[in-house]
Design a protein around this motif. Structure first.
Motif, PDB file in Angstrom:
ATOM      1  N   PHE A  78      53.945  60.711  22.793  1.00 17.98           N
ATOM      2  CA  PHE A  78      54.366  59.739  21.789  1.00 17.98           C
ATOM      3  C   PHE A  78      53.425  59.765  20.592  1.00 17.98           C
ATOM      4  CE2 PHE A  78      54.452  55.714  19.645  1.00 17.98           C
ATOM      5  CZ  PHE A  78      55.793  55.358  19.616  1.00 17.98           C
ATOM      6  N   TYR A  79      52.133  59.768  20.866  1.00 18.81           N
ATOM      7  CA  TYR A  79      51.151  59.707  19.784  1.00 18.81           C
ATOM      8  C   TYR A  79      51.218  60.942  18.891  1.00 18.81           C
ATOM      9  CZ  TYR A  79      46.749  59.116  17.318  1.00 18.81           C
ATOM     10  OH  TYR A  79      45.790  58.985  16.339  1.00 18.81           O
ATOM     11  N   ILE A  80      51.264  62.122  19.501  1.00 17.28           N
ATOM     12  CA  ILE A  80      51.278  63.359  18.727  1.00 17.28           C
ATOM     13  C   ILE A  80      52.543  63.469  17.877  1.00 17.28           C
ATOM     14  CG2 ILE A  80      51.465  65.881  18.915  1.00 17.28           C
ATOM     15  CD1 ILE A  80      49.554  65.662  21.348  1.00 17.28           C
ATOM     16  N   THR A  81      53.686  63.162  18.474  1.00 18.20           N
ATOM     17  CA  THR A  81      54.960  63.411  17.790  1.00 18.20           C
ATOM     18  C   THR A  81      55.361  62.308  16.824  1.00 18.20           C
ATOM     19  OG1 THR A  81      56.249  62.433  19.615  1.00 18.20           O
ATOM     20  CG2 THR A  81      55.805  64.809  19.702  1.00 18.20           C
ATOM     21  N   GLN A  82      55.002  61.067  17.102  1.00 16.25           N
ATOM     22  CA  GLN A  82      55.522  59.968  16.318  1.00 16.25           C
ATOM     23  C   GLN A  82      54.490  59.230  15.482  1.00 16.25           C
ATOM     24  OE1 GLN A  82      58.749  57.669  17.977  1.00 16.25           O
ATOM     25  NE2 GLN A  82      58.693  58.860  19.863  1.00 16.25           N
ATOM     26  N   VAL A  83      53.218  59.548  15.676  1.00 17.88           N
ATOM     27  CA  VAL A  83      52.166  58.918  14.872  1.00 17.88           C
ATOM     28  C   VAL A  83      51.308  59.978  14.174  1.00 17.88           C
ATOM     29  CG1 VAL A  83      50.146  57.393  14.904  1.00 17.88           C
ATOM     30  CG2 VAL A  83      52.109  56.892  16.392  1.00 17.88           C
ATOM     31  N   LEU A  84      50.704  60.859  14.964  1.00 17.69           N
ATOM     32  CA  LEU A  84      49.739  61.811  14.417  1.00 17.69           C
ATOM     33  C   LEU A  84      50.379  62.819  13.469  1.00 17.69           C
ATOM     34  CD1 LEU A  84      46.802  62.786  14.495  1.00 17.69           C
ATOM     35  CD2 LEU A  84      47.422  64.232  16.448  1.00 17.69           C
ATOM     36  N   TYR A  85      51.425  63.498  13.910  1.00 13.46           N
ATOM     37  CA  TYR A  85      52.026  64.553  13.093  1.00 13.46           C
ATOM     38  C   TYR A  85      52.656  64.013  11.803  1.00 13.46           C
ATOM     39  CZ  TYR A  85      54.869  68.610  11.815  1.00 13.46           C
ATOM     40  OH  TYR A  85      55.455  69.653  11.140  1.00 13.46           O
ATOM     41  N   PRO A  86      53.448  62.945  11.850  1.00 16.14           N
ATOM     42  CA  PRO A  86      53.985  62.414  10.585  1.00 16.14           C
ATOM     43  C   PRO A  86      52.896  61.982   9.598  1.00 16.14           C
ATOM     44  CG  PRO A  86      55.210  61.530  12.441  1.00 16.14           C
ATOM     45  CD  PRO A  86      54.018  62.229  13.018  1.00 16.14           C
ATOM     46  N   ILE A 110      52.979  74.238  16.291  1.00 16.44           N
ATOM     47  CA  ILE A 110      53.535  74.715  17.563  1.00 16.44           C
ATOM     48  C   ILE A 110      53.399  73.640  18.628  1.00 16.44           C
ATOM     49  CG2 ILE A 110      53.374  76.465  19.362  1.00 16.44           C
ATOM     50  CD1 ILE A 110      52.152  78.340  17.201  1.00 16.44           C
ATOM     51  N   ILE A 111      52.251  73.001  18.674  1.00 15.68           N
ATOM     52  CA  ILE A 111      52.028  71.951  19.679  1.00 15.68           C
ATOM     53  C   ILE A 111      52.955  70.770  19.433  1.00 15.68           C
ATOM     54  CG2 ILE A 111      50.336  70.238  20.483  1.00 15.68           C
ATOM     55  CD1 ILE A 111      48.189  72.459  20.085  1.00 15.68           C
ATOM     56  N   PHE A 112      53.133  70.399  18.165  1.00 15.28           N
ATOM     57  CA  PHE A 112      54.108  69.351  17.862  1.00 15.28           C
ATOM     58  C   PHE A 112      55.491  69.747  18.358  1.00 15.28           C
ATOM     59  CE2 PHE A 112      57.565  68.320  14.884  1.00 15.28           C
ATOM     60  CZ  PHE A 112      57.690  66.966  15.158  1.00 15.28           C
ATOM     61  N   GLU A 117      55.600  69.394  22.138  1.00 14.42           N
ATOM     62  CA  GLU A 117      55.549  68.011  22.607  1.00 14.42           C
ATOM     63  C   GLU A 117      56.810  67.236  22.238  1.00 14.42           C
ATOM     64  OE1 GLU A 117      53.155  66.855  24.580  1.00 14.42           O
ATOM     65  OE2 GLU A 117      52.051  68.739  24.487  1.00 14.42           O
ATOM     66  N   ALA A 118      57.504  67.661  21.183  1.00 17.69           N
ATOM     67  CA  ALA A 118      58.728  66.987  20.762  1.00 17.69           C
ATOM     68  C   ALA A 118      59.945  67.448  21.562  1.00 17.69           C
ATOM     69  CB  ALA A 118      58.972  67.221  19.274  1.00 17.69           C
ATOM     70  N   SER A 119      59.775  68.441  22.419  1.00 20.61           N
ATOM     71  CA  SER A 119      60.878  68.989  23.201  1.00 20.61           C
ATOM     72  C   SER A 119      61.035  68.237  24.523  1.00 20.61           C
ATOM     73  CB  SER A 119      60.643  70.475  23.480  1.00 20.61           C
ATOM     74  OG  SER A 119      60.446  71.193  22.277  1.00 20.61           O
ATOM     75  N   VAL A 168      58.249  70.437  27.697  1.00 17.74           N
ATOM     76  CA  VAL A 168      57.106  70.896  26.902  1.00 17.74           C
ATOM     77  C   VAL A 168      56.787  72.354  27.181  1.00 17.74           C
ATOM     78  CG1 VAL A 168      54.628  70.571  26.498  1.00 17.74           C
ATOM     79  CG2 VAL A 168      56.129  68.570  26.719  1.00 17.74           C
ATOM     80  N   ILE A 169      56.748  72.732  28.454  1.00 13.95           N
ATOM     81  CA  ILE A 169      56.349  74.085  28.823  1.00 13.95           C
ATOM     82  C   ILE A 169      57.430  75.097  28.461  1.00 13.95           C
ATOM     83  CG2 ILE A 169      55.481  75.566  30.659  1.00 13.95           C
ATOM     84  CD1 ILE A 169      53.722  73.125  29.965  1.00 13.95           C
ATOM     85  N   ALA A 170      58.677  74.776  28.782  1.00 11.03           N
ATOM     86  CA  ALA A 170      59.777  75.704  28.508  1.00 11.03           C
ATOM     87  C   ALA A 170      59.942  75.965  27.024  1.00 11.03           C
ATOM     88  CB  ALA A 170      61.077  75.158  29.103  1.00 11.03           C
ATOM     89  N   ALA A 171      59.559  74.999  26.201  1.00  9.06           N
ATOM     90  CA  ALA A 171      59.736  75.141  24.747  1.00  9.06           C
ATOM     91  C   ALA A 171      58.661  76.005  24.105  1.00  9.06           C
ATOM     92  CB  ALA A 171      59.729  73.760  24.093  1.00  9.06           C
ATOM     93  N   ALA A 172      57.597  76.301  24.829  1.00  8.17           N
ATOM     94  CA  ALA A 172      56.440  76.961  24.223  1.00  8.17           C
ATOM     95  C   ALA A 172      56.808  78.284  23.558  1.00  8.17           C
ATOM     96  CB  ALA A 172      55.351  77.177  25.268  1.00  8.17           C
ATOM     97  N   LYS A 173      57.550  79.140  24.245  1.00  3.54           N
ATOM     98  CA  LYS A 173      57.848  80.476  23.710  1.00  3.54           C
ATOM     99  C   LYS A 173      58.659  80.397  22.420  1.00  3.54           C
ATOM    100  CE  LYS A 173      59.498  85.052  25.060  1.00  3.54           C
ATOM    101  NZ  LYS A 173      60.035  85.888  26.172  1.00  3.54           N
ATOM    102  N   SER A 174      59.689  79.561  22.388  1.00  2.00           N
ATOM    103  CA  SER A 174      60.504  79.451  21.175  1.00  2.00           C
ATOM    104  C   SER A 174      59.717  78.793  20.048  1.00  2.00           C
ATOM    105  CB  SER A 174      61.791  78.662  21.466  1.00  2.00           C
ATOM    106  OG  SER A 174      61.501  77.363  21.933  1.00  2.00           O
TER     107      SER A 174
END
Length: 255
Positions: free
Chosen positions: A78-86, A144-146, A149-151, A154-160
């Motif tokens: 929540f913090y990374i995707t909705q507070v930190l990154y924006p 990439i980390i955002f 974490e937004a997926s 989390v792990i399956a999304a890493a490659k794409s």
């Protein structure tokens, strides 16, 4: 931990998604200001001009945030995707972010290597190591980390996510780091840094601001980060922080 995003950050986050998904804007956010043409195509010219003006007037050190977190921790996501990154998208000219994936994990020596036990299981250890390698291997690691974490997975999304934001980094090279000595040592270093925190961390995400952690800074960094960064920056305030609006240069410059 329960947090509410400000309407400003919610609007910004919505705009980020709209621009990123726009067929006419093929560049990642880190390249939106790479040229006037790209900025116009991605509909962020005014934001880029504001950023150039801020950089040209920058007279103080940026506000430095360190975030100690875990890749599968719901509060961290929540913090990374909705507070930190924006907030970073709005204030990256006066605000730097260092991510340290480890959190409440534990390590123990195993010969010349280390074994890790993570709060949310083996998959989190894998996610932590992928992100530790990314932070050491890609200038676009935060993006990439955002994306991860937004997926929903989390792990399956890493490659794409790697393919989208850092196509020059091969998946094979990344996984060589993750599964080898390099990734093991990167995680060990994150463990040492986390264990050296003063005061010791009690939960995640754990935030330090300019190397300092207090209960007040933690609260402000997790509930009103935008306001905190604007207030702590000692140089000329950018327009988005309420600084004086000034006439922009007609010459487009990207540093």
């Amino acid at each position: 931990m329960k947090m509410k995003m400000s309407s400003l950050l919610m609007f910004t986050f919505s705009c980020v998604l709209m621009f990123t998904l726009s067929s006419s804007c093929s560049q990642t956010p880190s390249l939106w200001c790479s040229s006037r043409e790209v900025a116009v195509t991605c509909r962020v010219l005014k934001r880029c001009l504001d950023a150039n003006l801020t950089r040209s007037q920058q007279t103080a050190e940026v506000v430095k945030l360190e975030v100690y977190y875990e890749s599968l921790c719901p509060d961290c996501i929540f913090y990374i995707t909705q507070v930190l990154y924006p907030t970073w998208l709005l204030l990256q000219d006066i605000f730097s972010v260092s991510l340290l994936p480890f959190g409440n994990a534990q390590e123990k020596p195993d010969g010349s290597k280390f074994m890790f036990k993570c709060q949310h299981g083996e998959q989190e250890c894998l996610g932590n190591t992928i992100q530790a390698c990314l932070l050491n291997m890609s200038d676009n690691a935060f993006l990439i980390i955002f994306c991860m974490e937004a997926s929903t997975d989390v792990i399956a999304a890493a490659k794409s996510c790697v393919g989208l934001y850092s196509p020059q980094l091969s998946w094979e090279r990344l996984m060589s780091c993750v599964n080898g000595d390099e990734g093991n040592q990167l995680m060990h270093q994150n463990a040492l840094k986390t264990q050296a925190l003063v005061p010791p961390h009690r939960f995640v995400p754990w935030v330090t601001v300019n190397g300092e952690h207090t209960d007040d800074l933690q609260r402000k960094a997790t509930t009103s980060l935008f306001t905190l960064v604007c207030s702590m920056y000692k140089g000329v305030k950018p327009v988005v922080c309420g600084g004086d609006s000034q006439k922009h240069s007609k010459i487009y410059v990207h540093n």
